[in-house]
Structure formats: structure tokens, C-alpha cells
Design a protein around this motif. Structure first.
Motif, PDB file in Angstrom:
ATOM      1  N   PRO A   1       0.798  -1.236   0.000  1.00  0.00           N
ATOM      2  CA  PRO A   1       0.000   0.000   0.000  1.00  0.00           C
ATOM      3  C   PRO A   1       0.827   1.280   0.000  1.00  0.00           C
ATOM      4  O   PRO A   1       0.252   2.366  -0.008  1.00  0.00           O
ATOM      5  CB  PRO A   1      -0.797  -0.133   1.296  1.00  0.00           C
ATOM      6  CG  PRO A   1       0.087  -0.924   2.205  1.00  0.00           C
ATOM      7  CD  PRO A   1       0.813  -1.894   1.328  1.00  0.00           C
ATOM      8  N   VAL A   2       2.143   1.182   0.026  1.00  0.00           N
ATOM      9  CA  VAL A   2       2.993   2.377   0.081  1.00  0.00           C
ATOM     10  C   VAL A   2       3.739   2.516  -1.241  1.00  0.00           C
ATOM     11  O   VAL A   2       4.381   1.567  -1.698  1.00  0.00           O
ATOM     12  CB  VAL A   2       3.983   2.307   1.253  1.00  0.00           C
ATOM     13  CG1 VAL A   2       4.897   3.527   1.270  1.00  0.00           C
ATOM     14  CG2 VAL A   2       3.241   2.186   2.571  1.00  0.00           C
ATOM     15  N   ALA A   3       3.636   3.699  -1.834  1.00  0.00           N
ATOM     16  CA  ALA A   3       4.344   4.000  -3.078  1.00  0.00           C
ATOM     17  C   ALA A   3       5.440   5.010  -2.800  1.00  0.00           C
ATOM     18  O   ALA A   3       5.182   6.055  -2.191  1.00  0.00           O
ATOM     19  CB  ALA A   3       3.385   4.550  -4.127  1.00  0.00           C
ATOM     20  N   ARG A   4       6.651   4.680  -3.220  1.00  0.00           N
ATOM     21  CA  ARG A   4       7.757   5.620  -3.112  1.00  0.00           C
ATOM     22  C   ARG A   4       7.866   6.383  -4.427  1.00  0.00           C
ATOM     23  O   ARG A   4       8.099   5.791  -5.479  1.00  0.00           O
ATOM     24  CB  ARG A   4       9.053   4.883  -2.793  1.00  0.00           C
ATOM     25  CG  ARG A   4       9.045   4.362  -1.365  1.00  0.00           C
ATOM     26  CD  ARG A   4      10.282   3.617  -0.986  1.00  0.00           C
ATOM     27  NE  ARG A   4      10.214   3.227   0.419  1.00  0.00           N
ATOM     28  CZ  ARG A   4      10.943   2.271   0.968  1.00  0.00           C
ATOM     29  NH1 ARG A   4      11.799   1.592   0.218  1.00  0.00           N
ATOM     30  NH2 ARG A   4      10.819   1.983   2.251  1.00  0.00           N
ATOM     31  N   VAL A   5       7.687   7.690  -4.325  1.00  0.00           N
ATOM     32  CA  VAL A   5       7.506   8.532  -5.500  1.00  0.00           C
ATOM     33  C   VAL A   5       8.643   9.536  -5.605  1.00  0.00           C
ATOM     34  O   VAL A   5       8.994  10.203  -4.629  1.00  0.00           O
ATOM     35  CB  VAL A   5       6.152   9.279  -5.436  1.00  0.00           C
ATOM     36  CG1 VAL A   5       5.966  10.156  -6.665  1.00  0.00           C
ATOM     37  CG2 VAL A   5       5.006   8.289  -5.307  1.00  0.00           C
ATOM     38  N   LEU A   6       9.220   9.636  -6.812  1.00  0.00           N
ATOM     39  CA  LEU A   6      10.146  10.720  -7.126  1.00  0.00           C
ATOM     40  C   LEU A   6       9.325  11.867  -7.707  1.00  0.00           C
ATOM     41  O   LEU A   6       8.808  11.771  -8.825  1.00  0.00           O
ATOM     42  CB  LEU A   6      11.192  10.253  -8.142  1.00  0.00           C
ATOM     43  CG  LEU A   6      12.407   9.505  -7.610  1.00  0.00           C
ATOM     44  CD1 LEU A   6      13.254   8.994  -8.766  1.00  0.00           C
ATOM     45  CD2 LEU A   6      13.237  10.397  -6.709  1.00  0.00           C
TER      46      LEU A   6
ATOM     47  N   PHE B   1       9.590  10.159  -1.835  1.00  0.00           N
ATOM     48  CA  PHE B   1       8.647  10.416  -0.754  1.00  0.00           C
ATOM     49  C   PHE B   1       7.583   9.318  -0.762  1.00  0.00           C
ATOM     50  O   PHE B   1       7.160   8.862  -1.835  1.00  0.00           O
ATOM     51  CB  PHE B   1       7.993  11.791  -0.914  1.00  0.00           C
ATOM     52  CG  PHE B   1       8.933  12.943  -0.673  1.00  0.00           C
ATOM     53  CD1 PHE B   1       9.038  13.519   0.583  1.00  0.00           C
ATOM     54  CD2 PHE B   1       9.719  13.434  -1.701  1.00  0.00           C
ATOM     55  CE1 PHE B   1       9.907  14.578   0.812  1.00  0.00           C
ATOM     56  CE2 PHE B   1      10.590  14.491  -1.485  1.00  0.00           C
ATOM     57  CZ  PHE B   1      10.679  15.062  -0.220  1.00  0.00           C
ATOM     58  N   ASP B   2       7.169   8.903   0.442  1.00  0.00           N
ATOM     59  CA  ASP B   2       6.182   7.830   0.573  1.00  0.00           C
ATOM     60  C   ASP B   2       4.768   8.393   0.511  1.00  0.00           C
ATOM     61  O   ASP B   2       4.458   9.408   1.161  1.00  0.00           O
ATOM     62  CB  ASP B   2       6.381   7.091   1.894  1.00  0.00           C
ATOM     63  CG  ASP B   2       7.654   6.259   1.906  1.00  0.00           C
ATOM     64  OD1 ASP B   2       8.284   6.145   0.836  1.00  0.00           O
ATOM     65  OD2 ASP B   2       8.014   5.732   2.974  1.00  0.00           O
TER      66      ASP B   2
END
Length: 693
Positions: free
Chosen positions: A49-54, A66-67
Motif C-alpha cells: 500500500p505504500v508508493a515511493r515517488v520521485l 517520498f512515501d
């Protein structure tokens, strides 16, 4: 009481009611806002359920993933590498999902993703890793690198599937590589799945596109992909034709910035989806996410078109070499000339040479002479070293016209590329912006290169004179003079926006600037290199290396000496670069340049960085920069003014030994992070600039 007075009294009586109505509206809006703030949190996705986004924010202190929470409604659309929209600092910004994980290291509640733009995974894992490596290498940010790596989305194109390419119909016999020592061994290494790395010194003949195509075919035999980068669109067209001949049609894609949004995105998706594994293009192709990459190749790596003009200013050669390291694939750096960087790869053992035997080179190369090289020639023509077109060069052109086309290379484009006062020789500058004046054509007044203001009544600020002289002539004026010298020959010009691709075998004169020389069918009977002194007079660190590269590229278009091919260079015979041209020895010249760079502590033996900006900002940036102990700081000095915006800026040069290059880049990144966080004035950081005036 008059009617107006009664109306005013009625309006005053209504004021308390209006105030109460506005207060009720404000209270209602506040309650509604509070209820919106108390909305139930989005239900998280059932898996990861957590996406690490640039996020696409070019601020150095925010250059990290950022999560964000992946809502259950977006579970199917959010994939690793896809585009998303997130709320960041109160604004909706674009971003890429680097990965999805089960838990976040962030202790608080995560903000949900605002929107899943598309489930298409456009950011490949290896390109995400490469963006971090390049950002660290060039003291930049990953968001700037990703702008170069991933083209803009074209929704209609994305909906269409990419047709998979059939296996190559041909495998390439590799006959072109027979002329090189170790050429066939290099092809075998590619075909067997190996990762050979070579610096290739090409023979002076137009078969280099076929050699690149055969290398790509050998890589395809090991079920791997190939990425070929060339300087400009004309070179792309030549390699494209060679790939069609060797691999068959529709088994590779062309990736250039001038394709247009739809065509470029279509080619990019075909590569990203694995439908095609062979790519040829300009610097826009260096980041192509080729599946199972087996070979990266660059042709003529000294061309300044490979230097990216946008932050963080990476050089495409370095991008490909980093990909070869990270993805453990083969590398091929080729050209008629050697850059000092390619010589450094040979010197350190990172790559091995691929060069022809001297006997083969003598058979394929044209005869090269320099005007005024002998005492006998000087006796016959005292101006052989000073005249723009000495008698020996004139005779060589005249004899060449009897056999076929003749190429004349001149360093400057335009009609008269620079002007000076004819009385005191002061360079002519624009009185509006101080930019240099030039003559675009024979029928236009002097014009500023910066602001395009015409100056028909220019006056010299030093002596008051109104006359102008031309210390350097462009290709337009050269073509005009050559046409008068050879009245019976046709004269064609190739420069600027009017670049010829090919010319026929019939006799004629072609005047071209460096890089714009067309290929002649059957080769040129004669190539004349004019104004070599002007090319060597540029205030640049690489002036000798770059001059030799341009001369070799033009000379390689001539016929072999056995076929009557001749190259005439007008210049000083004692110039080391011209001597290397006569011997056709780019490797030896690069080795001498490498030794001089080492003794002077210049790249590639050292890491060199320029910091440019307003003088106060540059000095402030230096004060907050934690440099390695061995760092040398040169400056600040006035920066070269190339436009009104850069006029008055200061520049500092910082250099360290090559082994401390990563430490210097990290110090520069920390400095940029601190300045961005404190919202201080911007400074431009350029690591290992191609030219240094």
C-alpha cells in the motif's frame, strides 16, 4: 429631507444586516472546511500500500523519494515506474513511482496519491538507478535527469500496442571489421554474450555505419539489445539505412528529439515494452530503456552535440559508460579522431584499442599536405603560409575539379562572421547590448548577434572611425570568392540551416562549415582546409583536439590516395595538430594531449567544476562549500558573456584529483541543497564542462 438623503439613510440602516450575513457565510464556510478535513482516510490498497515517488521538483534539498499511500481504488493502476500526480507542498505535481512496498519508514499518516495518470511503467528500474548516479556525478537532481530520460506522455499513442519485431533476418557478415586488428574477436565477444569494451579508430572511408550495424547484429545474436548514439540526424539516417540492410526492416527504432511528440513516444514505448531491442539516435536515445542491454556505442564522441545543454549538463559519453558499468554490457567508442577521454580509457585499461594496421591505413587514407611545408614551395610562393588561398592550394583545387567534386572547409558560417574597426582594429560591438557585430549577408547592414539590432551608422568608441573590416570570413563570403576564382565551376554551400546531405560524383565546389560537410558519391577528389589558424585561435581548453577532430572528419570524406584523393591544409606546418593530420595519427596526438593534461592537472586526469552566477552569490556559495583538502579554487573572475543575461556574472573554477571527484560532487550537492532550502540566489554548477574559455 431630500430624496437622496432618505436613500443614504436607508443604506446605513442595512449595514448591520449585511455584516451579520457575511459573518454567517464565513462561519458556514469554516464548518464546511472542517467537515472536509475530517473525511474518512482513504482505504489502503490490499497489497504493497505504500508508493515511493520521485516528485518532479528541481530543488536539491528535496531530491529523494517520498512515501505516499496507494488507495484501494488505484491498486490496479499504480505500478512500478508509472506516472502519478501527488499533492506536494500544497500543489499538485507530477511524479514517478519508483517502487511499491509494504511499509513506510515515515511515522505519521501518509498522504494518498492524488491521481494515477497511467498504468504504463515508463520509468525502468535501471534508468531510475542511473538517474541517481548521474545526479551524484554531476551535482544535480534526479528530477532534472528524468526530464531528459523520459519523454512527455502522448495518451493516444500509449493506448496502441507496440508490434513486436521479428528476429533479425540477417546477422551481418562482419566484413567491415576485417580491416581492424581485433575486430573479429570483438564481434565474437558480442555474439557469445560477452562484454568487450573498445576504443575504435575508424578508417577514413564511409563504412562506419555498416560497422556499427554489424556490431548491433552480433549483439542481437546473443539475444541482447544494442544502443547506438550518433551526433546528428544525418548520421542517424546513415546508420538507420545500414541497420535496415544488416538486420532487415522494422527490427530497430530511431529515437531523436526532433521526431515529434507522438513518434518519439511511440518509439520509446516500443523499446520500453521490449518490442524492439536495437535503438539508434542522437543524445535523446542515451537513456532508452533497452531490454537486456548488451552494447552501448557512441560515434564521434568529441562532437559538442553530445554535451547536454540542460541541467545537470551530462555528457552522453559519460552516460553510456555509466550504463555499461551498471548494466555490465559492452561498450564501443568510435570515431576518426581520439578524444582525450577515450585515450584515458585505454590508458587505464578500461577499454582496448581497435585500430587498423598501418599498411591498411596507408592504402585507404588520402594524401595530406600542408601549404608552405617545404623551402622550395616557399621560394615559389612566399605567401604559402599566410595567404588565405595559396598557389599550391589553388592548383590542388583546380586539378581536383578535373576529377570530381571538391570540398572546402571553412571554420565560420554566415557572410562575415566578425567585424572590427578598420582604423584601430578594435572588435565592433553593439552599442545597445555590447554584443558582437556581424554581416549576415552581402546586402544587410552590420547586425548584433545578441539582440539582432541593425547598426548601419556604427562608430568606433575608441577612435571614432566608421569603417569596418572582416578579420574572419564566413562560408557565404568564401563561396562568393571561390566562385570568382573558378568561374566555370558550380559552387554549393552547406552550413547553418542549409545543410546538404549528399552530393553527386560530378565536378563542383562545396563550401561547408565543420560538421556540415556532405558525403560525396565516390569521395571527394580534393579537400581543402581553409583558415586553420582561425580554428586554432579559439580561446578553449580543447582547441587543438577539437580542430584535429574536425579536420579528420572532413579529410575522411576524400578518396584514397590510390584513387587520386588529396587533402590540402592551409596553415603553419609546425602546428602539432596539423602534423598529426599529415601522419593520420589521432592516437599519438591524444596521448601527447593526455600527458599535457596530467602535468597541468586538467580533465580527465582531474575533476574540474565551474560555479557561475552573480558575484555576491558565487562568493556566498564558496563560503558554504566544504571542499576536499586538495581542492584548488581559481577565481572568481568575470564569466564569458554569451548573451545579455550572462553579462556581468562571475565564475569560479574548482579542481581536484580525479579520485576525489565524487567527494567534490557531494560537497556541491550539499551546497545546492542548503541554498535551495534557504531560498538564496541561484548559481550554476557545471561538472567537467566540454569547453573552458
Amino acid at each position: 429631507m431630500t430624496e437622496n438623503e432618505r436613500e443614504e439613510e436607508g443604506q446605513l440602516a442595512l449595514l448591520p444586516q449585511l455584516a451579520r450575513a457575511r459573518a454567517r457565510q464565513a462561519k458556514k464556510a469554516a464548518e464546511q472546511k472542517g467537515r472536509q478535513g475530517q473525511k474518512r482516510p482513504a482505504e489502503p490498497a490490499p497489497e504493497r500500500p505504500v508508493a515511493r515517488v520521485l516528485v518532479d521538483v528541481p530543488l536539491a534539498h528535496l531530491d529523494r523519494p517520498f512515501d505516499y499511500l496507494v488507495p484501494a481504488s488505484m491498486h490496479e493502476q499504480v505500478t512500478d515506474g508509472c506516472r502519478v500526480r501527488v499533492r506536494f507542498a500544497g500543489q499538485l505535481v507530477d511524479g514517478y513511482v519508483v517502487e511499491r512496498v509494504e511499509e513506510s519508514e515515515h511515522a505519521g499518516r501518509l498522504a494518498p496519491l492524488a491521481r494515477a495518470v497511467s498504468p504504463e511503467p515508463v520509468l525502468a528500474p535501471e534508468i531510475a538507478t542511473l538517474s541517481g548516479t548521474l545526479a551524484a556525478r554531476y551535482a544535480g537532481t534526479r528530477s532534472d535527469v528524468l526530464r531528459l530520460a523520459v519523454p512527455k506522455r502522448h495518451a493516444a499513442t500509449e493506448k496502441r500496442p507496440s508490434q513486436p519485431a521479428t528476429p533479425p533476418s540477417g546477422t551481418g557478415a562482419g566484413r567491415v571489421w576485417d580491416a581492424y586488428q581485433g575486430g573479429q574477436a570483438f564481434l565474437r565477444g558480442l555474439a557469445e554474450g560477452g562484454s568487450p569494451r573498445a576504443v575504435w579508430t575508424a578508417l577514413p572511408c564511409p563504412t562506419w555505419p555498416e560497422a556499427l550495424a554489424e556490431a548491433a547484429a552480433a549483439t542481437a545474436r546473443s539475444d541482447r539489445g544494442a544502443l547506438l548514439c550518433v551526433p546528428d540526424r544525418r548520421d542517424v539516417d546513415r546508420v538507420d539505412a545500414a541497420l535496415r540492410e544488416v538486420l532487415g526492416p522494422d527490427r530497430h527504432v530511431v529515437l531523436t528529439a526532433d521526431l515529434g511528440p507522438a513518434a518519439r513516444y511511440r518509439a520509446f514505448l516500443a523499446v520500453r515494452r521490449g518490442a524492439v531491442r536495437v535503438v539508434v539516435g542522437t543524445r535523446a536515445a542515451a537513456f532508452a530503456p533497452v531490454h537486456n542491454l548488451g552494447l552501448v556505442a557512441i560515434w564521434d564522441d568529441g562532437d559538442d552535440l553530445f554535451a547536454e545543454p540542460r541541467a545537470p549538463y551530462p555528457h552522453i559519453r559519460e552516460v553510456l559508460l555509466l550504463r555499461a558499468e551498471e548494466q555490465r554490457c559492452a561498450a564501443l567508442i568510435g570515431g576518426f579522431a581520439h578524444t582525450v577521454e577515450s585515450e584515458y580509457l585505454l590508458d587505464t585499461g578500461w577499454a582496448r584499442p581497435l585500430a587498423p594496421e598501418r599498411a591498411v591505413l596507408r592504402e585507404r587514407a588520402p594524401r595530406v599536405v600542408i601549404t608552405g611545408a617545404t623551402d622550395r614551395e616557399l621560394e615559389r610562393d612566399p605567401g604559402a603560409r599566410m595567404a588565405r588561398l595559396p598557389r599550391s592550394a589553388y592548383n590542388a583545387i583546380r586539378e581536383g575539379l578535373e576529377q570530381g567534386p571538391v570540398l572546402l572547409q571553412t571554420p565560420r558560417r554566415g557572410y562575415v562572421s566578425s567585424l572590427a574597426c578598420d582604423r584601430c582594429r578594435t572588435p565592433a560591438r553593439c552599442p545597445v547590448c555590447t554584443g558582437p557585430l556581424w554581416l549576415p549577408s552581402a546586402h544587410t547592414p552590420p547586425t548584433c548577434r545578441w539582440c539582432a539590432t541593425e547598426q548601419p551608422a556604427w562608430a568606433c568608441p575608441e577612435c571614432g572611425g566608421h569603417g569596418l573590416r572582416a578579420p574572419a570570413l564566413g562560408e557565404g563570403r568564401t563561396a562568393e570568392e571561390i566562385g570568382r576564382a573558378f568561374p566555370g565551376a558550380s559552387v554549393r554551400s552547406s552550413a547553418g540551416e542549409r545543410v546538404l546531405d549528399r552530393v553527386g560524383p560530378e565536378p563542383g565546389l562545396v563550401v561547408a562549415t565543420p560538421g556540415a560537410e556532405p558525403v560525396a558519391e565516390g569521395g571527394y577528389a580534393c579537400v581543402a582546409l581553409l583558415d586553420t589558424w582561425l580554428m586554432l585561435a579559439r580561446p578553449d581548453l580543447r582547441v587543438a583536439e577539437e580542430s584535429l577532430r574536425r579536420w579528420l572528419n572532413a579529410a575522411a570524406l576524400a578518396r584514397p590516395a590510390s584513387g587520386g584523393g588529396r587533402v590540402v591544409a592551409v596553415g603553419d606546418p609546425a602546428t602539432p595538430a596539423l602534423q598529426a593530420l599529415v601522419r593520420w595519427d589521432p592516437g599519438g596526438f591524444a596521448r601527447r594531449e593526455m600527458a599535457e593534461r596530467r602535468s597541468a592537472h586538467l580533465p580527465p586526469a582531474s575533476r574540474l567544476v565551474t560555479v557561475t552566477g552573480a558575484e555576491a552569490d558565487v562568493e556566498e556559495a564558496l563560503g558554504g562549500l566544504r571542499l576536499p583538502a586538495t581542492a584548488e579554487v581559481l577565481g572568481p573572475v568575470p564569466a564569458p558573456a554569451r548573451s545579455p543575461e550572462t553579462d556581468g556574472q562571475a565564475r569560479v573554477v574548482v579542481r581536484v584529483p580525479r579520485v576525489q571527484g565524487p567527494a567534490l560532487s557531494e560537497a556541491l550537492r550539499q551546497m545546492q541543497s542548503q541554498r535551495a532550502a534557504r531560498k538564496l540566489g541561484p548559481v550554476r554548477v557545471h561538472v567537467d564542462p566540454v569547453g573552458l574559455e
